[in-house]
Design a protein around this motif. Sequence first.
Motif, mmCIF file in Angstrom:
data_model
loop_
_atom_site.group_PDB
_atom_site.id
_atom_site.type_symbol
_atom_site.label_atom_id
_atom_site.label_comp_id
_atom_site.label_asym_id
_atom_site.label_seq_id
_atom_site.Cartn_x
_atom_site.Cartn_y
_atom_site.Cartn_z
ATOM 1 N N TYR A 248 0.829 -1.206 0.000
ATOM 2 C CA TYR A 248 0.000 0.000 0.000
ATOM 3 C C TYR A 248 0.863 1.254 0.000
ATOM 4 O O TYR A 248 2.025 1.248 0.405
ATOM 5 C CB TYR A 248 -0.927 -0.008 1.226
ATOM 6 C CG TYR A 248 -1.853 -1.204 1.246
ATOM 7 C CD1 TYR A 248 -2.821 -1.374 0.264
ATOM 8 C CD2 TYR A 248 -1.761 -2.176 2.251
ATOM 9 C CE1 TYR A 248 -3.670 -2.479 0.267
ATOM 10 C CE2 TYR A 248 -2.598 -3.277 2.260
ATOM 11 C CZ TYR A 248 -3.554 -3.427 1.268
ATOM 12 O OH TYR A 248 -4.377 -4.520 1.269
ATOM 13 N N CYS A 249 0.263 2.385 -0.446
ATOM 14 C CA CYS A 249 1.001 3.648 -0.499
ATOM 15 C C CYS A 249 1.297 4.134 0.923
ATOM 16 O O CYS A 249 0.584 3.784 1.862
ATOM 17 C CB CYS A 249 0.176 4.728 -1.189
ATOM 18 S SG CYS A 249 -0.503 4.268 -2.777
ATOM 19 N N CYS B 189 -1.528 5.172 3.631
ATOM 20 C CA CYS B 189 -2.786 4.459 3.352
ATOM 21 C C CYS B 189 -3.272 3.789 4.638
ATOM 22 O O CYS B 189 -2.476 3.313 5.435
ATOM 23 C CB CYS B 189 -2.548 3.409 2.282
ATOM 24 S SG CYS B 189 -4.033 2.454 1.920
ATOM 25 N N HIS C 30 -5.252 1.072 4.779
ATOM 26 C CA HIS C 30 -5.511 -0.374 4.663
ATOM 27 C C HIS C 30 -4.687 -1.160 5.690
ATOM 28 O O HIS C 30 -5.183 -2.107 6.298
ATOM 29 C CB HIS C 30 -5.151 -0.884 3.260
ATOM 30 C CG HIS C 30 -6.271 -0.743 2.257
ATOM 31 N ND1 HIS C 30 -7.535 -1.227 2.477
ATOM 32 C CD2 HIS C 30 -6.296 -0.189 1.018
ATOM 33 C CE1 HIS C 30 -8.301 -0.982 1.418
ATOM 34 N NE2 HIS C 30 -7.573 -0.343 0.522
ATOM 35 N N CYS D 90 -7.655 -1.975 -4.269
ATOM 36 C CA CYS D 90 -6.296 -1.930 -3.720
ATOM 37 C C CYS D 90 -6.044 -3.075 -2.758
ATOM 38 O O CYS D 90 -4.910 -3.511 -2.586
ATOM 39 C CB CYS D 90 -6.060 -0.598 -3.011
ATOM 40 S SG CYS D 90 -5.758 0.731 -4.184
ATOM 41 N N ASN E 52 -13.138 5.104 1.138
ATOM 42 C CA ASN E 52 -12.125 6.144 0.925
ATOM 43 C C ASN E 52 -12.571 7.133 -0.169
ATOM 44 O O ASN E 52 -11.751 7.850 -0.723
ATOM 45 C CB ASN E 52 -10.742 5.527 0.623
ATOM 46 C CG ASN E 52 -10.769 4.643 -0.621
ATOM 47 O OD1 ASN E 52 -11.719 4.683 -1.403
ATOM 48 N ND2 ASN E 52 -9.720 3.872 -0.820
ATOM 49 N N GLY F 3 -9.626 3.423 -5.639
ATOM 50 C CA GLY F 3 -8.188 3.612 -5.472
ATOM 51 C C GLY F 3 -7.385 2.928 -6.561
ATOM 52 O O GLY F 3 -6.562 3.535 -7.244
ATOM 53 N N GLY G 277 -8.199 6.829 4.618
ATOM 54 C CA GLY G 277 -7.506 7.797 3.776
ATOM 55 C C GLY G 277 -6.902 7.166 2.540
ATOM 56 O O GLY G 277 -6.416 6.035 2.576
ATOM 57 N N CYS G 278 -6.937 7.914 1.439
ATOM 58 C CA CYS G 278 -6.252 7.516 0.213
ATOM 59 C C CYS G 278 -5.429 8.717 -0.239
ATOM 60 O O CYS G 278 -5.805 9.429 -1.167
ATOM 61 C CB CYS G 278 -7.260 7.112 -0.861
ATOM 62 S SG CYS G 278 -6.498 6.730 -2.454
ATOM 63 N N PRO G 279 -4.283 8.976 0.453
ATOM 64 C CA PRO G 279 -3.499 10.174 0.151
ATOM 65 C C PRO G 279 -3.128 10.258 -1.332
ATOM 66 O O PRO G 279 -3.104 11.343 -1.908
ATOM 67 C CB PRO G 279 -2.248 10.015 1.016
ATOM 68 C CG PRO G 279 -2.582 9.007 2.044
ATOM 69 C CD PRO G 279 -3.689 8.159 1.514
ATOM 70 N N THR G 280 -2.870 9.112 -1.947
ATOM 71 C CA THR G 280 -2.429 9.122 -3.345
ATOM 72 C C THR G 280 -3.474 9.730 -4.268
ATOM 73 O O THR G 280 -3.192 10.651 -5.035
ATOM 74 C CB THR G 280 -2.097 7.685 -3.783
ATOM 75 O OG1 THR G 280 -1.041 7.204 -2.951
ATOM 76 C CG2 THR G 280 -1.666 7.633 -5.241
ATOM 77 N N ASN G 281 -4.696 9.227 -4.188
ATOM 78 C CA ASN G 281 -5.718 9.713 -5.107
ATOM 79 C C ASN G 281 -6.422 10.976 -4.613
ATOM 80 O O ASN G 281 -7.172 11.598 -5.358
ATOM 81 C CB ASN G 281 -6.737 8.611 -5.399
ATOM 82 C CG ASN G 281 -6.147 7.550 -6.304
ATOM 83 O OD1 ASN G 281 -5.698 7.851 -7.409
ATOM 84 N ND2 ASN G 281 -6.087 6.323 -5.822
HETATM 85 S S1 SF4 Z 1 -4.277 4.164 -3.979
HETATM 86 FE FE1 SF4 Z 1 -5.193 4.871 -2.077
HETATM 87 S S2 SF4 Z 1 -6.326 3.120 -1.244
HETATM 88 FE FE2 SF4 Z 1 -4.886 2.364 -2.777
HETATM 89 S S3 SF4 Z 1 -3.049 1.795 -1.638
HETATM 90 FE FE3 SF4 Z 1 -2.737 3.880 -2.368
HETATM 91 S S4 SF4 Z 1 -3.486 5.162 -0.700
HETATM 92 FE FE4 SF4 Z 1 -4.261 3.107 -0.331
#
Ligand code: SF4
Lengths: 374, 264
Positions: free
Chosen positions: B35-36, B39, B41, B69, B139, B143, B229-233
């Motif tokens: 995971y990012c 994240c 998860h 994800c 989230n 993702g 949280g999904c910081p990436t998206n």
């Molecule tokens: S895209 Fe978002 S939900 Fe998926 S692993 Fe990365 S942070 Fe987590």
Amino acid sequence: MSDAPERILIKGNEAVAFGAVDAGCRCYFGYPITPQNEIPEAMSRLLPEIGGCYVQAESEVGAASMLLGACASGVPSMTSSSGCGISLMQEALSYMTGSMLPAVLVNMARGGPGLGDIGPSQGDYFQAVKGGGHGDHRNIVLAPATAQECYDFMFRAFALAFTYANPVMVLGDAVVGQIKEPVRRTPPPDALAPERLAELAAPWRVEGRGRRGPGAAPRLVKSVYLAEGTLAARNRQLRDKYEAMRAEARWIAQDTDDADLVVVAYGSIARAVRSAIRALRAQGAAVGLFRPITLYPFPDEGLRALAAARPGRRFLVVEQNLGQMVEDVRLALFGPAGRGAEVLFHGLMPGLLADAQTLEEPVRLALAGKEIRS
Amino acid sequence: MNNPCNALPEALRPREGESLVFDAPAAQVDRPTHYCPGCHHGIAHRLVAEVLDELDATDRAVLVASVGCSAFSYDYFAVDALEAQHGRACAVATGVRRANPDSVVFTYQGDGDMAAIGLAESVHAANRGELITAIFINNTVYGMTGGQTAPTTLIGQITTTSPAGRRLRGEGGPLRMTELMAGLDGVAYAERCALDSVRHVRAAKKALRNAFEVQIRGLGFGFVELLSGCPTNWHMTPQAANRRIAEEMIPVFPLGTAKNLLDK
Ligand code: SF4
Ligand SMILES: Cc1ncc(C[n+]2csc(CCOP(=O)(O)OP(=O)(O)O)c2C)c(N)n1
């Protein structure tokens, strides 16, 4: 009194249910659709009585997904449907092939495309034999013609599904499912005992790792292989399995020794063809019947042997569709004289009962190398 | 409890006079995740693994993974697991639990998986009162496929497929799964929690425990929604993502127990 086991008068659909339960099936998931409703109705009575489980799902998508879960648990399980319902099951079907699970599906085919009608049809041949699911998917297809075969083939379906860890489809139609006939409720010789099915599932089923003793490694059932080269390895494994399945091809040839024309037909249509052939032989015509029992693997060796045994012999494919199995017959019999053979086609429209008398004409014409359209 | 996946290296094992005071749960595989950074998860996995151990359910547990994800969530759980098609986890779990009534079965699904493509399977499994536990990660985006609009996306939230911000008319409003689930007769436990703060994480663990307990006691379907949280998206730092959960998500998705048949 004879020693033969008592026969009961039941519909093909009920024979499917009895056959499944006697073969060891303990979970059924389904969604109502004509012409196969007697299967879920019988299962909803039979399974709870023996500690099994019956679930009426919210859709065929749900039913086939529940089937995936039950199969992954190693319990003999099945679903049944028809037409558009089978289309909704194709997603799970492909996942079950990818995950190598022993699912049994029954398709009592109705007319299509679309909502079509609820009468008999063989229009699902391509879907069952070629297009069961996305990806490099294959599933075994058995084609019963009688209520007795509905009963017997359920044993074979579970035996093959567990032997190969692969989905098996039993493909009937509205006539096969609805016809009421005497059935002997005794396991056929090729049945595998439920204990044997359990043994075959023991090495891979998910069950909770503690059941395998303290510290047992967890198990995983899946179809996804993302890392480079892993799907290639998986599909090589599937290829080997599909090739091994070829040994399961089955067919019945009748009156073919002296035949100038061999009629190729399966399921309920083969029964009507059989009657037409009897009448024509009584008039001196040299015609015989080749009936595939497995549609996948297709019995092309059997067909080739017939062509080679009598060069110049013609073949007529009779199906209740616009021409589907005929492609497999042409593929099997493609080749130079001595190895190939001329293949004619006669297609019946869906929704109508095929009667032997009207089939005599196209068979007689085919003897002279002519085709007619229905 | 035995964990075949986490053998402690020799150098880390307690010596004479020392004792092990903190370890990975037996239900968890102790390894870096895919995971990012930031994240949630990973936090959710850890909580589930702890609860499985505490309820003595690890040996009987079967995880039904979803598509998103968390498709590879089984890499981090030391329990038997299987893959479901996108959205069908609750139906697959139904099949597992019915075929194997002594098992403890749980699904772990994203909001696209459970609330969009799998809404029918999820709602009907819950309505039938299937003895399974569903863990729902909200989230507000898809993702795995790159941050597209989900059924839970907030009004006005910009995503890769709602470039002007999600509009109520034509795109719909954020689907409140916990309230939907709580309204079904087959559901024995439904709670919404968040993973943005230590206090909320603690509450989430309690909720997860309850959602497994209703399954084990045969009371019905257990459901926990985790605002994650999904910081990436979301295109923000992990800290900003935590703030977004507190300031923007919780007002739309109120926390709390919506149904609890445990004490009845
Ligand atoms: S895209 Fe978002 S939900 Fe998926 S692993 Fe990365 S942070 Fe987590
Ligand atoms: C039938 C089908 N349609 C589409 C996809 C592509 N797909 C993979 S993951 C995903 C979205 C998952 O989003 P979500 O459930 O919110 O989980 P997250 O990735 O956010 O954890 C989609 C649409 C698929 N795998 N199967």
